[in-house]
Scaffold this active site. Structure first.
Site, PDB file in Angstrom:
ATOM      1  N   LYS A 199       0.858  -1.184   0.000  1.00  0.00           N
ATOM      2  CA  LYS A 199       0.000   0.000   0.000  1.00  0.00           C
ATOM      3  C   LYS A 199       0.896   1.236   0.000  1.00  0.00           C
ATOM      4  O   LYS A 199       1.685   1.434   0.918  1.00  0.00           O
ATOM      5  CB  LYS A 199      -0.924   0.003   1.217  1.00  0.00           C
ATOM      6  CG  LYS A 199      -1.929   1.162   1.180  1.00  0.00           C
ATOM      7  CD  LYS A 199      -3.020   0.979   2.234  1.00  0.00           C
ATOM      8  CE  LYS A 199      -3.959   2.178   2.245  1.00  0.00           C
ATOM      9  NZ  LYS A 199      -3.982   2.846   3.550  1.00  0.00           N
ATOM     10  N   HIS A 218      -5.698   3.426  14.468  1.00  0.00           N
ATOM     11  CA  HIS A 218      -6.138   2.060  14.148  1.00  0.00           C
ATOM     12  C   HIS A 218      -5.002   1.092  14.452  1.00  0.00           C
ATOM     13  O   HIS A 218      -3.847   1.507  14.595  1.00  0.00           O
ATOM     14  CB  HIS A 218      -6.497   1.956  12.651  1.00  0.00           C
ATOM     15  CG  HIS A 218      -5.299   2.077  11.747  1.00  0.00           C
ATOM     16  ND1 HIS A 218      -4.633   3.278  11.560  1.00  0.00           N
ATOM     17  CD2 HIS A 218      -4.615   1.154  11.017  1.00  0.00           C
ATOM     18  CE1 HIS A 218      -3.605   3.087  10.736  1.00  0.00           C
ATOM     19  NE2 HIS A 218      -3.566   1.804  10.405  1.00  0.00           N
ATOM     20  N   ASP A 220      -3.302  -2.466  12.709  1.00  0.00           N
ATOM     21  CA  ASP A 220      -3.321  -3.149  11.418  1.00  0.00           C
ATOM     22  C   ASP A 220      -3.884  -4.551  11.582  1.00  0.00           C
ATOM     23  O   ASP A 220      -3.548  -5.247  12.538  1.00  0.00           O
ATOM     24  CB  ASP A 220      -1.893  -3.238  10.845  1.00  0.00           C
ATOM     25  CG  ASP A 220      -1.360  -1.870  10.418  1.00  0.00           C
ATOM     26  OD1 ASP A 220      -2.167  -0.926  10.303  1.00  0.00           O
ATOM     27  OD2 ASP A 220      -0.137  -1.757  10.211  1.00  0.00           O
ATOM     28  N   HIS A 274      -1.861   3.172  16.063  1.00  0.00           N
ATOM     29  CA  HIS A 274      -1.061   4.248  15.477  1.00  0.00           C
ATOM     30  C   HIS A 274      -1.922   5.139  14.594  1.00  0.00           C
ATOM     31  O   HIS A 274      -3.042   4.784  14.224  1.00  0.00           O
ATOM     32  CB  HIS A 274       0.128   3.675  14.686  1.00  0.00           C
ATOM     33  CG  HIS A 274      -0.268   2.692  13.621  1.00  0.00           C
ATOM     34  ND1 HIS A 274      -0.711   1.418  13.898  1.00  0.00           N
ATOM     35  CD2 HIS A 274      -0.278   2.797  12.269  1.00  0.00           C
ATOM     36  CE1 HIS A 274      -0.981   0.778  12.764  1.00  0.00           C
ATOM     37  NE2 HIS A 274      -0.736   1.592  11.758  1.00  0.00           N
TER      38      HIS A 274
END
Length: 332
Positions: A199, A218, A220, A274
């Protein structure tokens, strides 16, 4: 498909103030949630002797859910090439980029995207991105890789090989940190079928960075995320009830522990919360390689780590099910 407003296009139009859908509620704004100064995140050289390395990485994964690695053997030239081809794609004419537009609402995740709001209350992130699978070969759809710049594929395949090597190394160290055979974590994630997703995050200059977020807080859903960025800092981690800024370090790789390793380790390793800030003058970019199991793989706390004193803290389910729940904000 409705025309999507790209953040890069907005930024390019020299906005003086942020459109309302980007303005965060008070309690989320960077100006009201400042990071602590002077806290050093763990930086770990992979050239140390094995026992030291296992100890340091295990500590970082347990206490931070994050560490920065140096001496990883990926050449600075390759990192530079990766960044060059990504930047070149994002500087193409808009029409050329739109050829690769994705459509997450119809399940088409690969391609060029911008996170859209589902409803008026939802806020959006100041970010455009490009997302595609890098491995295993059986799952890669080269149609969804940029054709321009022409060297994109060659550079990205080379980077994929190197990131797989580093991933294997880190998973071995993390397995040893749980007092398990060094191949255990990788085999739980699908062995050679483990998937690597790329990404590329593109955060254009933002007129009012103190009111916006590049990426909201959020964790991961991957097992691991290995990230390189350009020289504009912006990553922040949540540690001991405060945000902590991660400084740019040339050619270093940022390693995030993701949800799947937290589950497999039954909570010993922490999936790091993070977020990413944006900058008024400068464009920030990052390249994240997400290490994920194939959708059909069952992931739950490892039986070797669970007993009467230490019962499972997480349910066992396929990664596909986990992903579906996380996307749709359904409790796991």
């Amino acid at each position: 498909m409705m025309e999507v407003k790209r953040v890069q296009t907005l930024a390019f139009n020299q906005l003086k103030e942020l459109p309302p859908q980007f303005i965060r509620p008070d309690n989320e704004r960077p100006e009201n949630t400042k990071a602590l100064e002077g806290v050093d995140v763990p930086i770990i050289s992979l050239s140390q002797q094995l026992d030291v390395l296992v100890t340091k990485i295990t500590e970082a994964a347990s206490e931070w859910g994050f560490f920065v690695i140096t001496d990883h053997g990926i050449s600075s030239k390759l990192i530079e090439n990766l960044q060059d081809v990504g930047q070149e794609f994002f500087s193409l004419p808009q029409k050329e980029k739109e050829v690769y537009a994705n459509d997450p609402s119809s399940g088409k995740f690969e391609g060029y995207g911008t996170k859209m709001t589902k409803n008026l209350e939802e806020k959006v992130e100041w970010l455009d991105y490009y997302f595609h699978l890098m491995s295993p070969p059986s799952r890669v759809n080269y149609e969804m890789w940029p054709k321009n710049p022409p060297s994109y594929r060659e550079v990205t395949e080379e980077y994929n090989k190197e990131i797989l090597r580093v991933t294997n190394n880190i998973l071995e160290l993390l397995s040893q940190g749980l007092a398990l055979e060094s191949n255990v974590l990788k085999s739980c994630l699908g062995g050679d079928e483990v998937e690597l997703e790329m990404k590329i995050n593109m955060y254009p200059p933002c007129p009012q960075p103190e009111l916006a977020l590049g990426v909201e807080p959020h964790t991961d859903m991957s097992a691991l995320t290995l990230l390189v960025s350009n020289d504009v800092p912006g990553l922040q981690l949540w540690k001991d009830n405060s945000w902590v800024s991660v400084n740019y370090l040339q050619d270093a790789i940022f390693v995030h522990i993701g949800d799947q390793l937290e589950v497999l380790s039954n909570g010993k390793y922490k999936s790091v919360l993070h977020r990413s800030l944006v900058n008024k003058e400068l464009k920030r970019m990052s390249w994240a390689a997400f290490v994920v199991p194939p959708h059909e793989i069952m992931v739950g706390p490892l039986s070797q780590l669970v007993n009467d004193q230490n019962p499972p803290k997480y349910s066992t389910k396929t990664y596909g099910e986990y992903r579906y729940r996380k996307f749709n904000k359904i409790p796991q």
